[in-house]
Design an enzyme around this catalytic site. Structure first.
Site, PDB file in Angstrom:
ATOM      1  N   ASN A  19      44.367  17.750  29.115  1.00 11.69           N
ATOM      2  CA  ASN A  19      43.580  18.915  29.060  1.00 11.69           C
ATOM      3  C   ASN A  19      42.748  18.682  30.030  1.00 11.69           C
ATOM      4  O   ASN A  19      41.744  17.615  30.422  1.00 11.69           O
ATOM      5  CB  ASN A  19      42.714  18.782  27.720  1.00 11.69           C
ATOM      6  CG  ASN A  19      41.874  19.963  27.750  1.00 11.69           C
ATOM      7  OD1 ASN A  19      41.160  20.337  28.582  1.00 11.69           O
ATOM      8  ND2 ASN A  19      41.695  20.804  26.382  1.00 11.69           N
ATOM      9  N   HIS A  44      37.587  20.077  31.329  1.00 19.35           N
ATOM     10  CA  HIS A  44      36.276  19.437  31.985  1.00 19.35           C
ATOM     11  C   HIS A  44      36.447  19.574  33.448  1.00 19.35           C
ATOM     12  O   HIS A  44      35.154  19.483  34.064  1.00 19.35           O
ATOM     13  CB  HIS A  44      36.334  18.052  31.476  1.00 19.35           C
ATOM     14  CG  HIS A  44      35.505  17.851  30.160  1.00 19.35           C
ATOM     15  ND1 HIS A  44      35.372  18.790  29.225  1.00 19.35           N
ATOM     16  CD2 HIS A  44      36.031  16.857  29.352  1.00 19.35           C
ATOM     17  CE1 HIS A  44      34.919  18.481  28.313  1.00 19.35           C
ATOM     18  NE2 HIS A  44      35.515  17.272  28.061  1.00 19.35           N
ATOM     19  N   ARG A 100      33.838  30.018  29.677  1.00 24.13           N
ATOM     20  CA  ARG A 100      32.999  28.976  30.017  1.00 24.13           C
ATOM     21  C   ARG A 100      33.558  27.849  31.037  1.00 24.13           C
ATOM     22  O   ARG A 100      32.611  27.160  31.908  1.00 24.13           O
ATOM     23  CB  ARG A 100      32.332  28.284  28.982  1.00 24.13           C
ATOM     24  CG  ARG A 100      33.189  27.574  27.836  1.00 24.13           C
ATOM     25  CD  ARG A 100      32.245  26.524  26.965  1.00 24.13           C
ATOM     26  NE  ARG A 100      31.747  27.426  26.179  1.00 24.13           N
ATOM     27  CZ  ARG A 100      31.740  27.061  24.713  1.00 24.13           C
ATOM     28  NH1 ARG A 100      31.813  25.620  24.441  1.00 24.13           N
ATOM     29  NH2 ARG A 100      31.565  27.629  23.766  1.00 24.13           N
ATOM     30  N   HIS A 121      42.375  15.549  20.054  1.00 29.15           N
ATOM     31  CA  HIS A 121      41.224  15.629  19.900  1.00 29.15           C
ATOM     32  C   HIS A 121      40.463  14.423  19.562  1.00 29.15           C
ATOM     33  O   HIS A 121      40.544  13.823  18.677  1.00 29.15           O
ATOM     34  CB  HIS A 121      40.628  16.768  18.730  1.00 29.15           C
ATOM     35  CG  HIS A 121      39.242  17.474  19.154  1.00 29.15           C
ATOM     36  ND1 HIS A 121      38.189  16.921  19.004  1.00 29.15           N
ATOM     37  CD2 HIS A 121      39.285  18.734  19.562  1.00 29.15           C
ATOM     38  CE1 HIS A 121      37.295  17.598  19.362  1.00 29.15           C
ATOM     39  NE2 HIS A 121      37.864  18.930  19.864  1.00 29.15           N
TER      40      HIS A 121
HETATM   41  N1  PXP Z   1      43.486  19.616  21.480  1.00 30.59           N
HETATM   42  C1  PXP Z   1      42.950  20.560  21.201  1.00 30.59           C
HETATM   43  C2  PXP Z   1      43.508  21.831  20.349  1.00 30.59           C
HETATM   44  C3  PXP Z   1      41.742  20.779  21.668  1.00 30.59           C
HETATM   45  O1  PXP Z   1      40.815  21.891  21.429  1.00 30.59           O
HETATM   46  C4  PXP Z   1      41.168  19.901  22.416  1.00 30.59           C
HETATM   47  C5  PXP Z   1      39.677  20.066  22.987  1.00 30.59           C
HETATM   48  O2  PXP Z   1      39.829  21.061  23.991  1.00 30.59           O
HETATM   49  C6  PXP Z   1      41.849  18.756  22.665  1.00 30.59           C
HETATM   50  C7  PXP Z   1      43.233  18.727  22.154  1.00 30.59           C
HETATM   51  C8  PXP Z   1      41.379  17.486  23.503  1.00 30.59           C
HETATM   52  O3  PXP Z   1      40.267  17.020  23.088  1.00 30.59           O
HETATM   53  P1  PXP Z   1      39.611  15.933  23.688  1.00 30.59           P
HETATM   54  O4  PXP Z   1      38.947  16.445  25.013  1.00 30.59           O
HETATM   55  O5  PXP Z   1      38.456  15.291  22.852  1.00 30.59           O
HETATM   56  O6  PXP Z   1      40.464  14.914  23.999  1.00 30.59           O
END
Ligand code: PXP
Length: 237
Positions: A6, A9, A48, A190
């Site tokens: 992901n 960031h 954002r 997550h």
């Molecule tokens: N999966 C989903 C559905 C999310 O919303 C997020 C956070 O945006 C993540 C995975 C990744 O989480 P983390 O940034 O804590 O690794």
């Protein structure tokens, strides 16, 4: 297990100064080159971090499988139907939250979720529902037509290293196995980190882990290629 990175960031960092540094599309390419099996971008209602143009640019990168995380709104459905990403992950969205807080409520709005998922699946998109590890939500998800679920690992991440870890982990594992028995393909994500990710190997047949924060934080120390490579090694060993 596959690794979905992901990159939200990287967009947050870029937006802090308003230019194009770091180049989010380049970040997606680097993640792919160093081991990401897919790239996740969350197009939030308030834009954002990730912007529409980021999603469009990443969508056409060669060999990059884009997982578009999005809320269950008409606007997002329209974008997904137009762009046809490799995958869509439907998440709950709350304007004030810092990050996605809980899983999608599927059980109490089953028909609405079904109606939302149907045209996406008909367009050939892999649809995933981001849900809490709760068998009631899992069994509802299995009735929606979505082919995947992503189990919310936030509670596991919080409990990691505490007295509650085992209990919370069993809940996660039990939900994954229950979902697989209902023919759902199970992803998770997550709050996963270089430390707590190892226990995901104890869950049979997890398909993909979606990880953002921890990889981008590590990238600040060692660079994005190395950060992705290290996580890839941990989840494929
Ligand atoms: N999966 C989903 C559905 C999310 O919303 C997020 C956070 O945006 C993540 C995975 C990744 O989480 P983390 O940034 O804590 O690794």
């Amino acid at each position: 297990m596959l690794l979905g990175v992901n990159i939200d960031h990287t967009a947050t960092l870029r937006n802090a100064r308003g230019g194009n540094d770091p180049d989010v599309v380049m970040c997606a390419r680097v993640c792919k080159e160093y081991g990401a099996d897919s790239i996740t971008v969350h197009l939030r209602e308030d834009r954002r971090h990730i912007k529409d143009e980021d999603v469009r640019a990443i969508r056409v990168l060669p060999r990059v499988k884009m997982n578009l995380e999005m809320a269950m709104t008409d606007e997002m459905q329209k974008i997904a139907l137009e762009l046809r990403p490799y995958a869509v992950c439907i998440v709950p969205e709350n304007r004030k939250e810092i990050t996605t807080e809980g899983g999608l409520e599927v059980k109490n709005q089953l028909q609405r979720v079904k109606d939302f998922v149907k045209p996406l699946v008909e367009k050939g998109i892999n649809v995933s529902l981001f849900i809490d590890p709760d068998i009631h939500q899992v069994s509802a998800a299995a009735q929606t037509g979505a082919q995947y679920i992503e189990l919310h690992t936030g509670r596991y991440a919080e409990a990691f290293g505490t007295d509650r870890e085992q209990e919370v982990f069993e809940e996660l594992k039990g939900s994954a196995v229950f979902a697989q028995n209902l023919n759902l393909t199970v992803n998770a994500g997550h709050g996963l980190t270089y430390d707590n990710v190892s226990r995901m190997h104890e869950i049979p047949n997890l398909y993909e882990l979606n990880i953002g924060h921890s990889i981008i934080c590590r990238a600040v120390m060692v660079g994005l290629p190395q950060a992705v490579k290290e996580m890839k090694e941990l989840i494929t060993k």
